[in-house]
Design a protein around this motif. Structure first.
Motif, PDB file in Angstrom:
ATOM      1  N   ILE A 389       6.524   5.459  -1.965  1.00  0.00           N
ATOM      2  CA  ILE A 389       6.572   5.779  -0.538  1.00  0.00           C
ATOM      3  C   ILE A 389       8.007   5.857  -0.039  1.00  0.00           C
ATOM      4  CG2 ILE A 389       6.076   4.825   1.754  1.00  0.00           C
ATOM      5  CD1 ILE A 389       3.356   3.958   0.677  1.00  0.00           C
ATOM      6  N   LYS A 390       8.864   4.991  -0.561  1.00  0.00           N
ATOM      7  CA  LYS A 390      10.243   4.955  -0.090  1.00  0.00           C
ATOM      8  C   LYS A 390      11.141   6.006  -0.754  1.00  0.00           C
ATOM      9  CE  LYS A 390       9.940   0.068   1.158  1.00  0.00           C
ATOM     10  NZ  LYS A 390      10.386  -1.314   0.861  1.00  0.00           N
ATOM     11  N   ASN A 397       1.918  11.529  -0.208  1.00  0.00           N
ATOM     12  CA  ASN A 397       0.942  11.010   0.742  1.00  0.00           C
ATOM     13  C   ASN A 397       0.050  10.036  -0.021  1.00  0.00           C
ATOM     14  OD1 ASN A 397      -1.385  11.194   2.831  1.00  0.00           O
ATOM     15  ND2 ASN A 397       0.278  12.397   3.714  1.00  0.00           N
ATOM     16  N   HIS A 399      -3.335   7.441  -0.085  1.00  0.00           N
ATOM     17  CA  HIS A 399      -4.619   7.084   0.537  1.00  0.00           C
ATOM     18  C   HIS A 399      -5.335   6.042  -0.321  1.00  0.00           C
ATOM     19  CE1 HIS A 399      -4.702  10.512   3.421  1.00  0.00           C
ATOM     20  NE2 HIS A 399      -3.921  11.053   2.508  1.00  0.00           N
ATOM     21  N   ARG A 411      -5.293  -3.319   5.079  1.00  0.00           N
ATOM     22  CA  ARG A 411      -4.075  -2.962   5.818  1.00  0.00           C
ATOM     23  C   ARG A 411      -3.101  -4.136   5.865  1.00  0.00           C
ATOM     24  NH1 ARG A 411      -7.647   0.618   8.975  1.00  0.00           N
ATOM     25  NH2 ARG A 411      -8.454  -1.166  10.159  1.00  0.00           N
ATOM     26  N   SER A 415       0.635  -4.234   4.448  1.00  0.00           N
ATOM     27  CA  SER A 415       1.661  -4.469   5.474  1.00  0.00           C
ATOM     28  C   SER A 415       2.581  -5.618   5.076  1.00  0.00           C
ATOM     29  CB  SER A 415       1.008  -4.781   6.825  1.00  0.00           C
ATOM     30  OG  SER A 415       0.334  -3.642   7.327  1.00  0.00           O
ATOM     31  N   LEU A 419       4.339  -1.853   3.718  1.00  0.00           N
ATOM     32  CA  LEU A 419       3.687  -0.553   3.532  1.00  0.00           C
ATOM     33  C   LEU A 419       2.710  -0.292   4.675  1.00  0.00           C
ATOM     34  CD1 LEU A 419       3.010  -0.884  -0.306  1.00  0.00           C
ATOM     35  CD2 LEU A 419       4.800   0.457   0.795  1.00  0.00           C
ATOM     36  N   ASN A 420       3.227   0.251   5.745  1.00  0.00           N
ATOM     37  CA  ASN A 420       2.394   0.510   6.922  1.00  0.00           C
ATOM     38  C   ASN A 420       1.948   1.959   7.020  1.00  0.00           C
ATOM     39  OD1 ASN A 420       2.681  -2.211   8.000  1.00  0.00           O
ATOM     40  ND2 ASN A 420       4.804  -1.654   8.441  1.00  0.00           N
ATOM     41  N   THR A 421       2.390   2.789   6.076  1.00  0.00           N
ATOM     42  CA  THR A 421       2.060   4.220   6.146  1.00  0.00           C
ATOM     43  C   THR A 421       0.944   4.613   5.182  1.00  0.00           C
ATOM     44  OG1 THR A 421       3.805   4.742   4.534  1.00  0.00           O
ATOM     45  CG2 THR A 421       4.396   4.834   6.877  1.00  0.00           C
ATOM     46  N   ILE A 422       0.402   3.645   4.445  1.00  0.00           N
ATOM     47  CA  ILE A 422      -0.724   3.947   3.561  1.00  0.00           C
ATOM     48  C   ILE A 422      -1.976   4.174   4.411  1.00  0.00           C
ATOM     49  CG2 ILE A 422      -2.298   2.967   1.844  1.00  0.00           C
ATOM     50  CD1 ILE A 422       0.027   1.694   0.468  1.00  0.00           C
ATOM     51  N   HIS A 423      -2.665   5.266   4.145  1.00  0.00           N
ATOM     52  CA  HIS A 423      -3.889   5.572   4.883  1.00  0.00           C
ATOM     53  C   HIS A 423      -5.070   4.848   4.222  1.00  0.00           C
ATOM     54  CE1 HIS A 423      -1.675   8.756   6.948  1.00  0.00           C
ATOM     55  NE2 HIS A 423      -1.188   9.096   5.769  1.00  0.00           N
TER      56      HIS A 423
END
Length: 554
Positions: A389-390, A397, A399, A411, A415, A419-423
């Protein structure tokens, strides 16, 4: 004199190797080793590696000499002298060993940065620079800690590559190298070093053993960096991120959560939170109070045990029902999908029983989030997602698709690692304020629901973005359809039910490393390679280290 560990005791060398096995996997997946394994590594590249390796031999001989001076045990001194003689003998014959590849070792070469980093580290250790003057007698043990992992790593690589030779049965350009490091003689030398290391460690204090362990780990990391530093001027199939062109493709990473990421199933965690935070006795409040009434912890535990037993029994019945269909030889996706539809009603009934039992009633959202923050994930899982992610160079992307009853738990787990952008696509709790009503808002209950979520995500991606390259990582029967639909399906762990059901419908399970070696061979021979879904092939790995090495590299 130090005593040898008893037969039923695991020695320090084996403990250290097992603890830091991640580095050996990362080394295996370096472009150099995969190219070497394919037999198509350029001879010039191999020659450069051999020339660098000579500096290791010379350093080993010098380190043994320094270790001998520090050893205070006669038997240890004799063993070290013998090991040094073996290195000098190997160095003497190394020139003739590499003649068939046209490598000339008579010319002096300059060690590269990675070689120098390791040799400086080893000689500093052997010179006693990691110990105080009063610990001089410990230097021999420390020195062997910085040498033993190199020997074990070469045996590991030799055996891994040898197994591919045995399977393929064809002539291999570097067969002689592979035979050497997978030979009984080389393994005997490795065991000789490890045996001596174990003997020298017996009388050490806990702090001194910690020092040994740190040196062992550092040596293994430096050896890994040595293989990574070998210059490759030919196309390679990995890491995948290097083949990925962000402007043309969006890298789509999909993953299951329970037991793929987490060590413990989330349903068991949520049940435990409910049991621990529930009242010990019946403490019903008047209806005027807004607090949700909860059953006593004893009743809750008994209820949960009944629900778990019923789920397990019915799940096994579903598995046997699916296996009752005639086994096929050719991959049958439609047959597999139809069979897995049996799980739809089963999972719905199971979730309804949970809701009606009220075992999840009254759970506090803050307790759930705290549990998520403390959730133990498999080694390397969090690091993989953090790195991918970074990485600003990747158009990626991520998920997570899960049957988990409470997406807040997932979540919170991610977090905690930033990692707050994982769907997250999972079921949700219904709350009154911050307390669960016991009702599950059902979104992902079955393999069919997972597939629908997977398909919907890709549909949205194709409408708004570039062509996606999809990777799905999972560990259970519920992941099978998504694993097969993805361009690359990676099975992590050793679920017997997943493999039984998959194989029954013609799915092939191929270890990832040999598959990459085969693709590397085809790639260099001029055949284009691609990843595509619904091929009926799934790739198996034993750890997140393999996933990391394949997709991101080091």
């Amino acid at each position: 004199m130090a005593t040898t560990p008893k037969p039923n005791e695991e020695g320090a060398a084996k403990r250290f190797w097992d603890k830091f096995s991640k580095e050996s996997i990362l080394t295996l997946y370096t472009p150099f080793v995969v190219s070497l394994a394919s037999g198509n590594l350029k001879v010039d590249t191999f020659g450069h590696y051999i020339a660098q390796d000579v500096h290791f031999f010379k350093c080993f001989a010098q380190a043994y000499e320094l270790a001998e001076d520090c050893a205070d045990d006669d038997d240890a001194k004799i063993s070290i002298v013998e090991l040094r003689k073996n290195v000098l003998e190997e160095l003497k014959h190394h020139g003739s060993f590499v003649q068939e590849w046209g490598v000339d070792l008579s010319k002096e070469t300059t060690p590269n940065a990675a070689t120098t980093k390791y040799t400086n580290f080893l000689l500093a250790t052997a010179s006693g620079k990691v110990a105080t003057p009063f610990e001089k007698t410990k230097v021999a043990a420390y020195t062997l800690s910085a040498m033993a992992p190199c020997m074990r790593l070469y045996v590991f690589l030799g055996n891994e590559l040898k197994s591919l030779l045995d399977v393929n049965g064809d002539e291999h350009l570097y067969k002689k190298w592979i035979d050497k490091y997978s030979s009984e003689d080389y393994q005997a030398t490795m065991l000789q070093i490890e045996d001596l290391l174990d003997k020298l460690s017996v009388s050490l204090t806990g702090q001194e053993l910690d020092t040994m362990q740190k040196l062992y780990h550092q040596a293994l990391k430096l050896e890994m960096e040595f293989f990574l530093a070998q210059p490759i001027d030919q196309p390679t199939v990995l890491p995948l991120s290097k083949q990925h062109i962000p402007s043309e493709n969006r890298l789509m990473i999909f993953s299951d959560f329970d037991l793929t990421c987490s060590v413990v199933d989330s349903s068991a965690i949520l049940a435990e939170i409910a049991i621990v935070t529930a009242p010990k006795y019946d403490q019903s409040q008047p209806e005027s109070q807004s607090q949700i009434v909860r059953m006593p912890s004893v009743d809750l535990r008994n209820t949960w045990e009944v629900l778990s037993r019923e789920y397990t029994e019915e799940y096994e019945q579903c598995m046997e029902s699916m296996l009752a269909h005639e086994k096929v030889e050719i991959f049958d996706y439609s047959g597999l999908k139809k069979a897995l539809e049996q799980l739809v009603e089963f999972e719905r009934r199971a979730n309804m029983r949970v809701i009606e039992s009220e075992v999840l009633k009254g759970l506090n959202l803050e307790d759930i989030k705290r549990a998520g923050e403390r959730l133990i994930l498999h080694d390397g899982c969090m690091g993989f997602f953090q790195n991918i992610i970074k990485n600003e160079n990747l158009n990626v992307n991520v998920h997570v698709l899960s049957y988990c009853w409470c997406a807040d738990l997932i979540r919170s787990a991610f977090s905690s690692g930033g990692l707050n952008t994982i769907h997250v696509h999972a079921n949700e709790f219904e709350y009154e304020g911050t307390q669960s009503t016991g009702t599950i808002i059902k979104k992902v209950e079955s393999p069919i629901d997972k597939l629908q979520a997977f398909t919907d995500i890709l549909k949205n991606c194709r409408e708004t973005d570039t062509k996606p390259l999809t990777i799905y990582i999972g560990d259970s029967v519920g992941d099978l359809l998504c694993l097969l639909e993805a361009d690359i399906g990676i099975v992590i762990g050793s679920s017997s039910s997943l493999r039984r059901i998959g194989a029954h419908f013609g799915v092939s399970f191929v270890p990832l490393f040999p598959a990459l070696v085969k693709k590397q061979k085809e790639y260099i021979e001029g055949n284009s390679f691609s990843w595509k879904g619904l091929s009926g092939i799934l790739y198996t790995v034993s750890s997140w280290a393999e996933v990391h090495s394949f997709i991101i590299g080091l």
